[in-house]
Design a protein around this motif. Structure first.
Motif, PDB file in Angstrom:
ATOM      1  N   THR A 123       0.789  -1.179   0.127  1.00  0.00           N
ATOM      2  CA  THR A 123      -0.145   0.072   0.165  1.00  0.00           C
ATOM      3  C   THR A 123       0.857   1.401  -0.110  1.00  0.00           C
ATOM      4  O   THR A 123       1.758   1.247   0.507  1.00  0.00           O
ATOM      5  N   SER A 124       0.582   2.341  -0.609  1.00  0.00           N
ATOM      6  CA  SER A 124       1.058   3.621  -0.610  1.00  0.00           C
ATOM      7  C   SER A 124       0.971   4.146   0.936  1.00  0.00           C
ATOM      8  O   SER A 124       1.553   5.363   0.870  1.00  0.00           O
ATOM      9  N   ARG A 125       0.011   3.772   1.687  1.00  0.00           N
ATOM     10  CA  ARG A 125      -0.175   4.434   2.990  1.00  0.00           C
ATOM     11  C   ARG A 125       0.455   3.669   4.075  1.00  0.00           C
ATOM     12  O   ARG A 125       0.505   2.537   4.492  1.00  0.00           O
ATOM     13  N   LEU A 126       1.095   4.299   4.606  1.00  0.00           N
ATOM     14  CA  LEU A 126       2.263   3.973   5.825  1.00  0.00           C
ATOM     15  C   LEU A 126       1.639   4.714   7.144  1.00  0.00           C
ATOM     16  O   LEU A 126       1.512   5.974   6.961  1.00  0.00           O
ATOM     17  N   GLN A 127       1.542   4.222   8.226  1.00  0.00           N
ATOM     18  CA  GLN A 127       1.165   4.689   9.372  1.00  0.00           C
ATOM     19  C   GLN A 127       1.914   4.072  10.418  1.00  0.00           C
ATOM     20  O   GLN A 127       2.148   2.895  10.720  1.00  0.00           O
ATOM     21  N   LEU A 128       2.170   5.147  11.508  1.00  0.00           N
ATOM     22  CA  LEU A 128       3.011   4.622  12.940  1.00  0.00           C
ATOM     23  C   LEU A 128       2.256   5.671  14.033  1.00  0.00           C
ATOM     24  O   LEU A 128       2.234   6.883  13.853  1.00  0.00           O
ATOM     25  N   GLY A 129       1.565   4.819  14.739  1.00  0.00           N
ATOM     26  CA  GLY A 129       0.753   5.690  15.722  1.00  0.00           C
ATOM     27  C   GLY A 129      -0.247   6.592  14.852  1.00  0.00           C
ATOM     28  O   GLY A 129      -1.000   6.087  14.271  1.00  0.00           O
ATOM     29  N   ASP A 130      -0.314   7.619  15.264  1.00  0.00           N
ATOM     30  CA  ASP A 130      -1.302   8.670  14.453  1.00  0.00           C
ATOM     31  C   ASP A 130      -0.444   9.511  13.577  1.00  0.00           C
ATOM     32  O   ASP A 130      -1.169  10.450  13.096  1.00  0.00           O
ATOM     33  N   LEU A 131       0.656   9.132  12.974  1.00  0.00           N
ATOM     34  CA  LEU A 131       1.462   9.666  11.834  1.00  0.00           C
ATOM     35  C   LEU A 131       1.064   8.798  10.622  1.00  0.00           C
ATOM     36  O   LEU A 131       1.259   7.685  10.605  1.00  0.00           O
ATOM     37  N   VAL A 132       0.488   9.419   9.532  1.00  0.00           N
ATOM     38  CA  VAL A 132       0.197   8.818   8.345  1.00  0.00           C
ATOM     39  C   VAL A 132       0.779   9.318   7.234  1.00  0.00           C
ATOM     40  O   VAL A 132       0.692  10.811   7.155  1.00  0.00           O
ATOM     41  N   ILE A 133       1.349   8.825   6.300  1.00  0.00           N
ATOM     42  CA  ILE A 133       1.828   9.342   5.052  1.00  0.00           C
ATOM     43  C   ILE A 133       1.405   8.685   3.758  1.00  0.00           C
ATOM     44  O   ILE A 133       1.341   7.441   3.811  1.00  0.00           O
ATOM     45  N   ASP A 134       1.158   9.212   2.902  1.00  0.00           N
ATOM     46  CA  ASP A 134       0.765   8.684   1.542  1.00  0.00           C
ATOM     47  C   ASP A 134       1.968   8.767   0.445  1.00  0.00           C
ATOM     48  O   ASP A 134       1.959   9.842  -0.050  1.00  0.00           O
ATOM     49  N   THR A 135       2.603   7.930   0.098  1.00  0.00           N
ATOM     50  CA  THR A 135       3.614   7.958  -0.845  1.00  0.00           C
ATOM     51  C   THR A 135       3.029   8.136  -2.044  1.00  0.00           C
ATOM     52  O   THR A 135       3.894   8.857  -3.262  1.00  0.00           O
ATOM     53  N   ALA A 136       1.978   7.907  -2.550  1.00  0.00           N
ATOM     54  CA  ALA A 136       1.443   8.315  -4.051  1.00  0.00           C
ATOM     55  C   ALA A 136       1.127   9.607  -4.116  1.00  0.00           C
ATOM     56  O   ALA A 136       1.650  10.189  -5.266  1.00  0.00           O
ATOM     57  N   ASN A 137       0.428  10.244  -3.271  1.00  0.00           N
ATOM     58  CA  ASN A 137       0.365  11.751  -3.478  1.00  0.00           C
ATOM     59  C   ASN A 137       1.046  12.732  -2.499  1.00  0.00           C
ATOM     60  O   ASN A 137       0.906  13.880  -2.397  1.00  0.00           O
ATOM     61  N   LYS A 138       1.977  12.068  -1.591  1.00  0.00           N
ATOM     62  CA  LYS A 138       3.048  12.732  -0.914  1.00  0.00           C
ATOM     63  C   LYS A 138       2.311  13.696   0.169  1.00  0.00           C
ATOM     64  O   LYS A 138       2.658  14.719   0.468  1.00  0.00           O
ATOM     65  N   SER A 139       1.388  13.146   0.852  1.00  0.00           N
ATOM     66  CA  SER A 139       0.706  13.855   1.802  1.00  0.00           C
ATOM     67  C   SER A 139       0.853  13.109   3.062  1.00  0.00           C
ATOM     68  O   SER A 139       1.323  11.938   3.344  1.00  0.00           O
ATOM     69  N   VAL A 140       0.914  14.116   4.304  1.00  0.00           N
ATOM     70  CA  VAL A 140       1.228  13.411   5.324  1.00  0.00           C
ATOM     71  C   VAL A 140       0.411  14.240   6.465  1.00  0.00           C
ATOM     72  O   VAL A 140      -0.128  15.458   6.446  1.00  0.00           O
ATOM     73  N   SER A 141      -0.070  13.446   7.686  1.00  0.00           N
ATOM     74  CA  SER A 141      -0.905  14.067   8.519  1.00  0.00           C
ATOM     75  C   SER A 141      -0.494  13.257   9.948  1.00  0.00           C
ATOM     76  O   SER A 141      -0.087  12.279   9.943  1.00  0.00           O
ATOM     77  N   ARG A 142      -0.885  14.091  10.944  1.00  0.00           N
ATOM     78  CA  ARG A 142      -0.652  13.576  12.274  1.00  0.00           C
ATOM     79  C   ARG A 142      -2.008  13.508  13.251  1.00  0.00           C
ATOM     80  O   ARG A 142      -2.624  15.021  12.986  1.00  0.00           O
ATOM     81  N   ALA A 143      -2.661  12.997  13.770  1.00  0.00           N
ATOM     82  CA  ALA A 143      -3.879  12.831  14.317  1.00  0.00           C
ATOM     83  C   ALA A 143      -4.890  13.406  13.381  1.00  0.00           C
ATOM     84  O   ALA A 143      -5.836  14.358  14.031  1.00  0.00           O
ATOM     85  N   GLY A 144      -4.761  13.269  12.026  1.00  0.00           N
ATOM     86  CA  GLY A 144      -5.873  13.899  11.241  1.00  0.00           C
ATOM     87  C   GLY A 144      -5.455  15.258  10.671  1.00  0.00           C
ATOM     88  O   GLY A 144      -6.244  15.748   9.827  1.00  0.00           O
ATOM     89  N   ASN A 145      -4.366  15.897  11.268  1.00  0.00           N
ATOM     90  CA  ASN A 145      -4.150  17.008  10.842  1.00  0.00           C
ATOM     91  C   ASN A 145      -3.145  17.413   9.681  1.00  0.00           C
ATOM     92  O   ASN A 145      -2.101  16.755   9.902  1.00  0.00           O
ATOM     93  N   PRO A 146      -3.350  17.952   8.573  1.00  0.00           N
ATOM     94  CA  PRO A 146      -2.343  17.617   7.568  1.00  0.00           C
ATOM     95  C   PRO A 146      -1.205  18.492   7.802  1.00  0.00           C
ATOM     96  O   PRO A 146      -1.204  19.555   8.506  1.00  0.00           O
ATOM     97  N   ILE A 147       0.098  17.875   7.457  1.00  0.00           N
ATOM     98  CA  ILE A 147       1.424  18.453   7.613  1.00  0.00           C
ATOM     99  C   ILE A 147       1.943  18.887   6.274  1.00  0.00           C
ATOM    100  O   ILE A 147       2.161  17.817   5.336  1.00  0.00           O
ATOM    101  N   VAL A 148       2.583  19.808   6.003  1.00  0.00           N
ATOM    102  CA  VAL A 148       3.188  20.154   4.594  1.00  0.00           C
ATOM    103  C   VAL A 148       4.685  19.940   4.899  1.00  0.00           C
ATOM    104  O   VAL A 148       5.450  20.598   5.769  1.00  0.00           O
ATOM    105  N   LEU A 149       5.192  19.230   3.974  1.00  0.00           N
ATOM    106  CA  LEU A 149       6.648  19.054   3.805  1.00  0.00           C
ATOM    107  C   LEU A 149       7.332  19.337   2.623  1.00  0.00           C
ATOM    108  O   LEU A 149       6.555  19.196   1.696  1.00  0.00           O
ATOM    109  N   THR A 150       8.647  19.638   2.803  1.00  0.00           N
ATOM    110  CA  THR A 150       9.293  19.842   1.639  1.00  0.00           C
ATOM    111  C   THR A 150       9.727  18.692   1.013  1.00  0.00           C
ATOM    112  O   THR A 150       9.524  17.528   1.702  1.00  0.00           O
ATOM    113  N   GLY A 151      10.543  18.447  -0.256  1.00  0.00           N
ATOM    114  CA  GLY A 151      10.730  17.140  -0.984  1.00  0.00           C
ATOM    115  C   GLY A 151      11.829  16.586  -0.066  1.00  0.00           C
ATOM    116  O   GLY A 151      11.544  15.232   0.143  1.00  0.00           O
ATOM    117  N   LYS A 152      12.749  17.172   0.476  1.00  0.00           N
ATOM    118  CA  LYS A 152      14.026  16.589   1.037  1.00  0.00           C
ATOM    119  C   LYS A 152      13.316  16.025   2.518  1.00  0.00           C
ATOM    120  O   LYS A 152      13.564  14.900   3.030  1.00  0.00           O
TER     121      LYS A 152
END
Length: 224
Positions: A123-152
């Motif tokens: 799956t493209s969805r990776l989760q550890l605790g309440d931290l979730v990332i989607d490698t397909a659309n490069k989205s990140v959230s924690r406890a349901g709150n979206p987090i914006v990251l740079t490429g690196k």
């Protein structure tokens, strides 16, 4: 994602490397022997491999890769448009081929296809605790709150998410997010880990990114 570009035409190699580095971590070399040296030291997600190379041609590099059990996807770059050459490349273990001259947009599309094939079994969805990332659309959230990251930042976090609760050294982290010219004496990894901490941990009681003094970092999920 980390790419090895093997191309002996200097102008083409430099243009491709410059453009690819806007989206990926890229190492490049100009002959088959050097390519095998890189492959023996670093791990890559995709190899872009020219067929007509000095010292060892691309077909021999491919043959030796598969002999050594390396299953890294290989996209052959070839000036030969003969069907026999294309079939030979695919039969020798290549995953795809692209005939020169090609458009950069098509190259990116082929890279995306190989990436999807490589990750199709997971799956493209990776989760550890309440931290979730989607490698397909490069989205990140924690406890349901979206987090914006740079490429690196995303590259570092994705690597850590694939190795949860494991000690990762600075060299290991650097190899995934920077090319082979990175020099370990720099504190750039520490700088980017600080950036990640501000975004991933600062607003939450449980801190996931742990420093292992003198060794590296570990991304830890809460105990269940």
């Amino acid at each position: 994602m980390k790419i090895l570009l093997v191309e002996d035409q200097k102008d083409l190699r430099e243009i491709l490397e410059k453009r690819l580095k806007k989206e990926y971590s890229v190492d490049s070399c100009e002959d088959g022997e050097e390519a095998l040296d890189f492959l023996s030291v670093y791990s890559y997600d995709i190899v872009l491999l020219d067929i007509m190379l000095p010292k060892l041609d691309g077909m021999e590099v491919l043959r030796r890769m598969r002999q050594r059990g390396m299953d890294t996807p290989v996209l052959l770059l070839t000036a030969k448009n003969d069907i026999k050459d294309r079939v030979l490349g695919l039969d020798s273990g290549a995953d795809d081929y692209l005939v020169k001259p090609f458009s950069y947009e098509e190259l990116l599309a082929r890279i995306r296809v190989l990436t999807r094939r490589q990750t199709a079994h997971r799956t493209s969805r990776l989760q550890l605790g309440d931290l979730v990332i989607d490698t397909a659309n490069k989205s990140v959230s924690r406890a349901g709150n979206p987090i914006v990251l740079t490429g690196k930042e995303f590259q570092l976090l994705e690597f850590m998410m694939h190795h949860p609760n494991m000690l990762l050294t600075r060299d290991q982290l650097a190899q995934r997010a920077w090319d082979s010219s990175f020099e370990g004496g720099s504190n750039i990894v520490d700088v980017y880990i600080r950036y990640l901490r501000r975004k991933i941990d600062d607003n939450y009681e449980y801190k996931m990114i742990r420093t292992i003094r003198g060794q590296g970092y570990r991304l830890e999920g809460p105990e269940v």
